[in-house]
Design a protein around this motif. Structure first.
Motif, PDB file in Angstrom:
ATOM      1  N   SER A  78       9.213   0.843  -2.718  1.00  0.00           N
ATOM      2  CA  SER A  78       9.391   0.654  -1.508  1.00  0.00           C
ATOM      3  C   SER A  78       8.555   1.092  -0.244  1.00  0.00           C
ATOM      4  O   SER A  78       7.565   1.831  -0.705  1.00  0.00           O
TER       5      SER A  78
ATOM      6  N   GLN B  63       9.605   2.220   2.756  1.00  0.00           N
ATOM      7  CA  GLN B  63       9.843   3.260   3.653  1.00  0.00           C
ATOM      8  C   GLN B  63       9.567   4.559   3.168  1.00  0.00           C
ATOM      9  O   GLN B  63       9.582   4.997   1.875  1.00  0.00           O
TER      10      GLN B  63
ATOM     11  N   PRO C 252       9.868   8.505   2.567  1.00  0.00           N
ATOM     12  CA  PRO C 252      10.796   9.006   1.642  1.00  0.00           C
ATOM     13  C   PRO C 252      11.632   9.830   2.676  1.00  0.00           C
ATOM     14  O   PRO C 252      11.154  10.391   3.576  1.00  0.00           O
ATOM     15  N   ASN C 253      12.918   9.998   2.319  1.00  0.00           N
ATOM     16  CA  ASN C 253      13.912  10.736   3.200  1.00  0.00           C
ATOM     17  C   ASN C 253      13.955  12.248   2.720  1.00  0.00           C
ATOM     18  O   ASN C 253      15.118  12.592   1.787  1.00  0.00           O
TER      19      ASN C 253
ATOM     20  N   TYR D 215       6.807   8.875  -4.407  1.00  0.00           N
ATOM     21  CA  TYR D 215       8.135   8.820  -4.341  1.00  0.00           C
ATOM     22  C   TYR D 215       8.540   7.457  -3.768  1.00  0.00           C
ATOM     23  O   TYR D 215       9.704   6.850  -3.875  1.00  0.00           O
ATOM     24  N   MET D 216       7.665   6.586  -3.451  1.00  0.00           N
ATOM     25  CA  MET D 216       7.886   5.209  -3.040  1.00  0.00           C
ATOM     26  C   MET D 216       7.617   4.334  -4.185  1.00  0.00           C
ATOM     27  O   MET D 216       7.618   3.009  -3.933  1.00  0.00           O
ATOM     28  N   THR D 217       7.164   4.774  -5.174  1.00  0.00           N
ATOM     29  CA  THR D 217       7.141   3.781  -6.587  1.00  0.00           C
ATOM     30  C   THR D 217       7.960   4.159  -7.743  1.00  0.00           C
ATOM     31  O   THR D 217       7.956   5.583  -7.923  1.00  0.00           O
TER      32      THR D 217
ATOM     33  N   CYS E 284      13.285   9.810  -7.170  1.00  0.00           N
ATOM     34  CA  CYS E 284      13.861   9.304  -5.829  1.00  0.00           C
ATOM     35  C   CYS E 284      14.326   7.874  -5.910  1.00  0.00           C
ATOM     36  O   CYS E 284      13.646   6.746  -6.245  1.00  0.00           O
ATOM     37  N   ASP E 285      15.691   7.794  -5.616  1.00  0.00           N
ATOM     38  CA  ASP E 285      16.486   6.568  -5.618  1.00  0.00           C
ATOM     39  C   ASP E 285      15.857   5.416  -4.851  1.00  0.00           C
ATOM     40  O   ASP E 285      16.560   5.464  -3.606  1.00  0.00           O
ATOM     41  N   ILE E 286      15.191   4.733  -5.169  1.00  0.00           N
ATOM     42  CA  ILE E 286      14.704   3.384  -4.276  1.00  0.00           C
ATOM     43  C   ILE E 286      15.136   2.079  -4.755  1.00  0.00           C
ATOM     44  O   ILE E 286      14.626   1.127  -4.412  1.00  0.00           O
TER      45      ILE E 286
ATOM     46  N   ALA F  74      17.071   7.401  -1.280  1.00  0.00           N
ATOM     47  CA  ALA F  74      15.778   7.531  -1.191  1.00  0.00           C
ATOM     48  C   ALA F  74      15.255   8.839  -0.715  1.00  0.00           C
ATOM     49  O   ALA F  74      14.404   9.097   0.071  1.00  0.00           O
TER      50      ALA F  74
ATOM     51  N   ASN G  14      10.176   8.391 -11.062  1.00  0.00           N
ATOM     52  CA  ASN G  14       9.026   7.978 -10.258  1.00  0.00           C
ATOM     53  C   ASN G  14       7.562   9.021 -10.245  1.00  0.00           C
ATOM     54  O   ASN G  14       6.615   8.391  -9.961  1.00  0.00           O
TER      55      ASN G  14
END
Length: 821
Positions: A243, A245, A247-248, A264-266, A305-307, A341, A378
Motif C-alpha cells: 500500500s 497510503q 497507516p491509519n 504496516y504498508m507491506t 494491517c489489513d491492506i 488499514a 505484515n
C-alpha cells in the motif's frame, strides 16, 4: 519482480518516519575512542566518562574496511572485569544494544574473545565469541526500577577477554511492553500471560513481511527489519501486497514506535493465483532461534494491517505457532476502531521446538467465504526470554546480609527444624510395595487436573501393556538425582539422562519440563503407542513416572545414540561404511513398515528424522520418539485430518498444504533421511548457498542430472557399487515424490533397500518380481503372511526380526528387570 511492481516498494523508502521519538535518557557510546562518531544521523560520544576504573584498553583498527562506518574503527577491550554506569532519569522499560565488529591489532584478535555481559546483574550474553565478518548487534529489552543501569563485561577463562565497539542505552516508548493482552500458546491451548514486562528480552529476528529491508534511518527506534523471503517455507504459497497510503493509526492499536510505517504498508497474503495449491492452505515461516534441543520461551510479536480488503469484516483467518492454534478466527477490524488499514499487533509467548525453530502459520478461517478466503501477516518479531540472575554477583552483595540474618535467626531456625522433624517422623508411613499399571492406576497430575490416559490404563489393562509405573525415588537414584553430567540429549519435551536401575540395567530417562511445548499430550501418546508395539527396530518402553507433577518416560538405553551423530557434525563418530548405512536404513524401514501395517489402522510416526533413529552397540537401528505419532485412517478413509506437525526439512509438502496425514508422510521424511545417510549432511543447512540449503531439493537436482555420485559423503567415495548407488538413489527419489499417491509404501522401500544391499554385496540382480514402487524386477523369497497388496505386505521376516502384538519375550529380554516388567 518486474520494475512496475517494484515501484511501490521503492516509494516506501522515501516516506519519512511518522515522528521523531526522543527518549529522556539516551546514551550512545563510541567505545574505545576519544572522539565522536555518527551513524544513521545519531552521534556516539567517547565512552571513558561512563567507564569504571577497572583496567581496559582502547584499540584502533589500522586497516579498516573501505567505506565502513567510523563507529567500528575503534573498540574497547576488557582484560579484566569492567563496568559502564549510566544514571537514569526515567525508570521502566529500556533498550540496550551492543555493537561488535572484530579486527586484529596490537596483539588482540577479537575473533578469539570470550566473555560474558551482564546488565544490572542479569546475565544477557554468556561465552560470547564473535566470529562473523559482519557487524553483530545484540539488542535487549528490560525493565529497571532504579536510577542506575550497570553493564558489566567479564572475560571468561585465564586468557579470555571482552570487547565492544559501541553501546546504546535509551528509554523505550510508553506501552512498548505491556502486561496484558499477551497469549501463552502451547499444548494446553491459549492461556493468559501477564508478566511480560518482568522478562528480559533478546531480539532474535525482526522481519518486514512482504517488504524490503528497513534500516535504522527509517525506524523511530533505530531498528533494522529484514525481508521474510529466506524464512518462507513454500514461497509459492505467498504473494506480496503493498500500500502507498500511510497507516491509519488508532487509539488502542499499534504506533509508529511499535513498528514503522513501512512494516504496516507491506504484507504477505495467500497466493490463490497458484493453481497447484489447494483451495485451503497456510503460509508458513520457520525461524531458527536456538540450537537443536535448546528450546526456550520466546515472545512472538506479530504485526497486522489489513491492506488487502476493500471493506471491513471480510478478512477472517487463523494464526498458528509451532502447530498450535494461537488465534482462531482473527478479525482485524474487531481489534481496531473498525477502520481499514489500521495497524495492530498481538503478543504471544511460545517455546521453540526440539529443533530450535519457531514456526508461524497464517491460513483461512472456517468463517471465511470461499470467494474471500485469505490470510495476511505484515511483520514479525521474535525475542528470547533470558532472565538469568548472575549468582556470583548477587552472592557477593548479599553475603553480609546473609551472615547477619544467620546469627540473628539461628535459634529461631533451629527451633523450626526440630518441629518439622518431629512432625515428619509422626506422619511417616510405611513405603508401599511397587505395583504394576494395571493394579496401581495412574497418579493424577495436579497441574493438568489428572491424567485420563492413566485412568484408562488402570481400568482397561492398557491393551495388554505390561510396563511398570516406576517410583520417582527410584528414577532419582538411577540418574544420581538427575546429574547434569548424565545428560545424553534434549528436546522440546525435556532432558534425557542416562541411568542405571537397581539390577544394573541401563536406561534412558526422558524427563518432561513443566510447561514444555510438547507436554502432557505427547507424554500420553508415547505411552499409548509404545504399549502396543513390540519390534526389534523400535525403541522399547521400560516404564514411566507421573508423581509430583513429573512426566518421566524410561526407555531401553540405546548405546550409540542418534544416527545423526554418526553422519556429520562436530561430535561425529568414526564414519559408517556403506554396508553399515544400508543395514541401518533397512532396519529403520522394517520398524516403520511394522508401524504402518501391524495394526488395523496402522500408526503414523510423523517425526521421522536422523535424530529419531537410534543405534545400539551392534549398530542395529531403532526408531524412537513417538510423541507426535497418530493412528492411521480407518478402513473407509484415505487420510487423517490434523494440524501439521513435524520437523523442518523433513516435512511432507502435501501434508503441509492439505493438513491431511497418511503413512506416505512418513515415507517422504524417510526419503530425506536416505539422502542424509548418502550425503553425510543435515536436511537443512542455512550456512550453505541457497541452492544447497535444502538437502531434498539439492539431491533431487543431482539425481535429475544423473550425477548422484558427485554429492555422496566423501567418506564413501570408492565404496559404493554403481548399481547399488543407482537403486538407493531411485528409492530415495520415489520417497520424495510431490504427491503421496506417487510414493512407494514402506514395504516397497524396504524391499528396494534390501535389493541395494544385495547389489552392493554380490552385484547380481534379483530374480524377477513385480515391485509396486518401481518397474525393476526384484526377488521375493519370503512368504506373504498378511494381505495381498503391496501396501499391506507383511512377511515372515517381519516376525523373525521383530514381533507381532502377541509374540514372545524375545524383544524385551533386556527388560526383564524388577522395575521394567
Amino acid at each position: 519482480m518486474d520494475i512496475q511492481n517494484l515501484i511501490p516498494f521503492i516509494l516506501l523508502f522515501f516516506i519519512p518516519c511518522s515522528f521523531c521519538f526522543t527518549p529522556i535518557d539516551n546514551y550512545l557510546l563510541n567505545s574505545g575512542s576519544h572522539t565522536n562518531a555518527s551513524l544513521f544521523n545519531r552521534v556516539f560520544v567517547a565512552d571513558s566518562t561512563f567507564l569504571s576504573a577497572e583496567k581496559s584498553i582502547s584499540l584502533t583498527n589500522q586497516n579498516p574496511p573501505p567505506n565502513s562506518p567510523t563507529l567500528y574503527h575503534t573498540a574497547r577491550v576488557f582484560t579484566n572485569t569492567a563496568t559502564y554506569r549510566f544514571s537514569m532519569k526515567k525508570n521502566g522499560i529500556q533498550l540496550v544494544r551492543f555493537h561488535f565488529f572484530h579486527f586484529k591489532t596490537q596483539g588482540f584478535d577479537m575473533k578469539s574473545s570470550n566473555f560474558d555481559v551482564l546488565v544490572n546483574n542479569i546475565l544477557v550474553l554468556t561465552g560470547l565469541q564473535s566470529t562473523s565478518d559482519d557487524v553483530l548487534i545484540k539488542e535487549f529489552i528490560l525493565k529497571i526500577e532504579s536510577n542506575l543501569l550497570e553493564i558489566l563485561f567479564r572475560p571468561v577463562g585465564n586468557s579470555g577477554f571482552g570487547y565492544v565497539n559501541a553501546v546504546e542505552v535509551f528509554n523505550a516508548p510508553p506501552d512498548f511492553v505491556l502486561d496484558y493482552g499477551t497469549r501463552l500458546v502451547g499444548p494446553n491451548g491459549v492461556e493468559v500471560y501477564n508478566k511480560l514486562s518482568s522478562q528480559v528480552l533478546e531480539t532474535i529476528h525482526r522481519i518486514n513481511v512482504g517488504g524490503l529491508k528497513i534500516t535504522p534511518f527509517n525506524d523511530t527506534l533505530w531498528r533494522t527489519w529484514i525481508p521474510d523471503e529466506d524464512f518462507l517455507v513454500f514461497k509459492d504459497a505467498a504473494k506480496a501486497a503493498v500500500s502507498t497510503q500511510t497507516p491509519n493509526y488508532q487509539k488502542g492499536g499499534s504506533t509508529p514506535e511499535i513498528a514503522p510505517d513501512n512494516v504496516y504498508m507491506t504484507a504477505q497474503q495467500m497466493n490463490r493465483d497458484n493453481s497447484i495449491l489447494a483451495s485451503r492452505f497456510n503460509i508458513t515461516w520457520n525461524f531458527t532461534v536456538a540450537p537443536p534441543g535448546g528450546g526456550a520461551p520466546h515472545l512472538v510479536r506479530l504485526h497486522f494491517c489489513d491492506i488487502v480488503s476493500p471493506v471491513l469484516n471480510l478478512l477472517y483467518f487463523d494464526v498458528y505457532i509451532n502447530g498450535y492454534v494461537a488465534y482462531k478466527d482473527l478479525d482485524l477490524s474487531s481489534l481496531t476502531v473498525h477502520t481499514l488499514a489500521s495497524p495492530v499487533y498481538v503478543d504471544f509467548v511460545a517455546d521453540s521446538d526440539d529443533s530450535g525453530v519457531i514456526q508461524i502459520n497464517v491460513g483461512p478461517s472456517d468463517l471465511s467465504s470461499a470467494m474471500r478466503m485469505n490470510a495476511i501477516l505484515n511483520g514479525a518479531e521474535i525475542m528470547k526470554m533470558v532472565n538469568v540472575i548472575d549468582s556470583s554477583i548477587v552472592h557477593r552483595k548479599k553475603k553480609l546480609g546473609v551472615l547477619v540474618s544467620s546469627i540473628v535467626g539461628g535459634s529461631v531456625g533451629l527451633f523450626i527444624v526440630i518441629i518439622v522433624f518431629l512432625l515428619a517422623m509422626k506422619c511417616r508411613k510405611k513405603k508401599p510395595k511397587l505395583r504394576t499399571v494395571e493394579s496401581a492406576g495412574w497418579t493424577p497430575l495436579r497441574m493438568f487436573g489428572g491424567s485420563s490416559l492413566g485412568r484408562m490404563l488402570s481400568e482397561t489393562g492398557s491393551h495388554g501393556y505390561s510396563g511398570l509405573k516406576i517410583p520417582f525415588a527410584d528414577i532419582q537414584s538411577a540418574t544420581n538425582k538427575f546429574d547434569r553430567s548424565l545428560i545424553i540429549g534434549s528436546g522440546g519435551f525435556g532432558m534425557v539422562y542416562k541411568g542405571v536401575l537397581k539390577d544394573n540395567v541401563k536406561v534412558a530417562v526422558k524427563r518432561g519440563m513443566p510447561g514444555s511445548r510438547q507436554g502432557l499430550p505427547e507424554f500420553q501418546t508415547e505411552i499409548t503407542i509404545l504399549s502396543k508395539i513390540r519390534h526389534r527396530h523400535l525403541v522399547s518402553l521400560v516404564g514411566f513416572c507421573e508423581e509430583n507433577s513429573e512426566m518421566i518416560l524410561v526407555y531401553e538405553y540405546v548405546e550409540k545414540g542418534p544416527l545423526k551423530r554418526h553422519l556429520y557434525g562436530s561430535a561425529a563418530q568414526p564414519p559408517l561404511s556403506w554396508k553399515q548405512r544400508l543395514e541401518i536404513c533397512i532396519g529403520a524401514a522394517r520398524g516403520l513398515h511394522y508401524l504402518h501395517t501391524g495394526f488395523a489402522q496402522g500408526i503414523i510416526h510423523r517425526d521421522i528424522k536422523s535424530t529419531n533413529i537410534l543405534l545400539d552397540e551392534n549398530y542395529v537401528a531403532k526408531v524412537a520418539d513417538f510423541g507426535l505419532s497418530r493412528s492411521g485412517p480407518c478402513m473407509n478413509e484415505t487420510h487423517v485430518s490434523t494440524g501439521v506437525k513435524g520437523s523442518f526439512g523433513y516435512l511432507d509438502p502435501e501434508y503441509y498444504r492439505r493438513q491431511q496425514l497418511t503413512d506416505k508422510s512418513d515415507v517422504y521424511s524417510f526419503g530425506v533421511v536416505l539422502f542424509e545417510v548418502l550425503c553425510g549432511r543435515p536436511a537443512v543447512d542455512p550456512q550453505l548457498t541457497r541452492e544447497q540449503v535444502n538437502l531434498a531439493e539439492w539431491a533431487l537436482e543431482w539425481m535429475n542430472k544423473g550425477m548422484l555420485e558427485h554429492i555422496v559423503d566423501p567418506h564413501l567415495v570408492g565404496q559404493i557399487k554403481d548399481r547399488s548407488l543407482k537403486k538407493f538413489g531411485e528409492t530415495a527419489e520415489k520417497c520424495l515424490a510431490e504427491y503421496g499417491v506417487d510414493r512407494p509404501t514402506m514395504g516397497d522401500v524396504l524391499w528396494n533397500l534390501e535389493y541395494a544391499l544385495q547389489l552392493q554385496e554380490s552385484g547380481q540382480q534379483r530374480e524377477p518380481h513385480t515391485d509396486s514402487s518401481t518397474n525393476e524386477a526384484v526377488n521375493v523369497t519370503n512368504r506373504v503372511v498378511l494381505g495381498s497388496s503391496s501396501s499391506n505386505r507383511r512377511t515372515e521376516r517381519d516376525y523373525d526380526n521383530g514381533c507381532s502384538d502377541i509374540c514372545g519375550s524375545q524383544v524385551f529380554s533386556q527388560l526383564m528387570t524388577n522395575e521394567g516388567r
